[in-house]
Design a protein around this motif. Structure first.
Motif, PDB file in Angstrom:
ATOM      1  N   ASP A 202       0.811  -1.220   0.000  1.00 52.67           N
ATOM      2  CA  ASP A 202       0.000   0.000   0.000  1.00 52.67           C
ATOM      3  C   ASP A 202       0.844   1.270   0.000  1.00 52.67           C
ATOM      4  O   ASP A 202       0.475   2.265  -0.627  1.00 52.67           O
ATOM      5  N   ARG A 203       1.973   1.257   0.693  1.00 53.94           N
ATOM      6  CA  ARG A 203       2.801   2.471   0.730  1.00 53.94           C
ATOM      7  C   ARG A 203       3.333   2.814  -0.651  1.00 53.94           C
ATOM      8  O   ARG A 203       3.282   3.977  -1.082  1.00 53.94           O
ATOM      9  N   SER A 204       3.848   1.813  -1.353  1.00 55.34           N
ATOM     10  CA  SER A 204       4.336   2.044  -2.711  1.00 55.34           C
ATOM     11  C   SER A 204       3.198   2.493  -3.625  1.00 55.34           C
ATOM     12  O   SER A 204       3.384   3.341  -4.501  1.00 55.34           O
ATOM     13  N   HIS A 205       2.015   1.923  -3.409  1.00 57.79           N
ATOM     14  CA  HIS A 205       0.850   2.289  -4.210  1.00 57.79           C
ATOM     15  C   HIS A 205       0.463   3.751  -3.971  1.00 57.79           C
ATOM     16  O   HIS A 205       0.248   4.513  -4.929  1.00 57.79           O
ATOM     17  N   LEU A 206       0.379   4.160  -2.718  1.00 59.05           N
ATOM     18  CA  LEU A 206       0.001   5.531  -2.411  1.00 59.05           C
ATOM     19  C   LEU A 206       1.063   6.520  -2.882  1.00 59.05           C
ATOM     20  O   LEU A 206       0.740   7.616  -3.350  1.00 59.05           O
ATOM     21  N   HIS A 207       2.338   6.138  -2.750  1.00 64.08           N
ATOM     22  CA  HIS A 207       3.407   7.003  -3.252  1.00 64.08           C
ATOM     23  C   HIS A 207       3.265   7.188  -4.763  1.00 64.08           C
ATOM     24  O   HIS A 207       3.335   8.315  -5.276  1.00 64.08           O
TER      25      HIS A 207
END
Length: 248
Positions: A202-207
């Motif tokens: 999710d972090r990579s996705h939101l970034h």
């Protein structure tokens, strides 16, 4: 905000969400009141399901103030750098994750189904995807919730949830159709630019979502629609990304 009796461990409180997103609790409270950020009242406390927040951000990222999008991006990047997922801000530019084989121009797609098939085929051509059918099914599931199309003729497509088991690493694709397609954009205009964000978490996705939202501001969309080659596409995106990083 609704009230629900549930298991507390399924949820995070406003302080934890503030720490995760890089936004102040006061700003988050304003989003709950005015922008319908999905929160619940559990035992008198406002709490959030992380998946619900990610779903909401996917739909609202372009409506948020640029400064807030930048804060979100910076928080995700800091976290990804801290644990070694990202190496440096230079080597981990979003455009460094877009291979030329992940760009397909003037694809003759007539509807949403054909577009999603074209996206999955383009992703497979990168060599970074292990299971085309899994990706396609997840893209269809995501679009069934609500369209990922945004104003301006662009869609930021992605699986329903991150897909670490079927990708070699994070990557980006871009499909440009030969004519605009009805993809369900709120402005009721056709969509011709379709990005795919394939990420492991999710972090990579939101970034990636926040970075793309910023890159596509200004004249970038027009440049992408007018580009003659895949190299032109990559150059336009890289120039736009370089420009926003200089501002940061």
């Amino acid at each position: 905000m609704s009230t629900e009796t549930t298991t507390q461990s399924e949820y995070i409180n406003i302080g934890q969400l503030s720490s995760y997103l890089g936004w102040s609790p006061r700003f988050i409270e304003g989003l709950v009141r005015g922008e319908h950020l999905p929160g619940l009242e559990v035992q008198g406390q406002c709490v959030f399901r992380r998946d619900d927040v990610v779903d909401w951000l996917e739909q609202k990222i372009q409506t948020l103030d640029t400064a807030r999008v930048t804060e979100l991006e910076a928080k995700m990047e800091s976290s990804l750098l801290a644990d070694g997922t990202f190496r440096t801000t230079r080597t981990d530019r979003l455009t460094s994750r877009l291979p030329l084989k992940g760009i397909a121009l003037d694809v003759p797609a007539a509807n949403k189904t054909e577009v999603l098939h074209a996206i999955a085929t383009t992703a497979e051509a990168t060599g970074l995807l292990f299971d085309r059918e899994h990706l396609l099914t997840s893209l269809v599931d995501r679009e069934s919730l609500c369209s990922t199309a945004m104003p301006g003729g662009v869609a930021l497509c992605h699986p329903r949830r991150p897909i670490p088991s079927i990708i070699e690493r994070q990557f980006l694709c871009l499909v440009r159709t030969s004519a605009p397609v009805d993809f369900g954009a709120e402005d009721q205009e056709g969509t011709s630019l379709f990005f795919l964000l394939a990420t492991p978490d999710d972090r990579s996705h939101l970034h990636g979502l926040a970075r793309l939202a910023r890159i596509l501001q200004g004249g970038t969309l027009d440049a992408l629609k007018a580009a003659a080659t895949s190299e032109d596409i990559l150059a336009a995106l890289a120039e736009a990304e370089s420009r926003i990083q200089i501002k940061d």
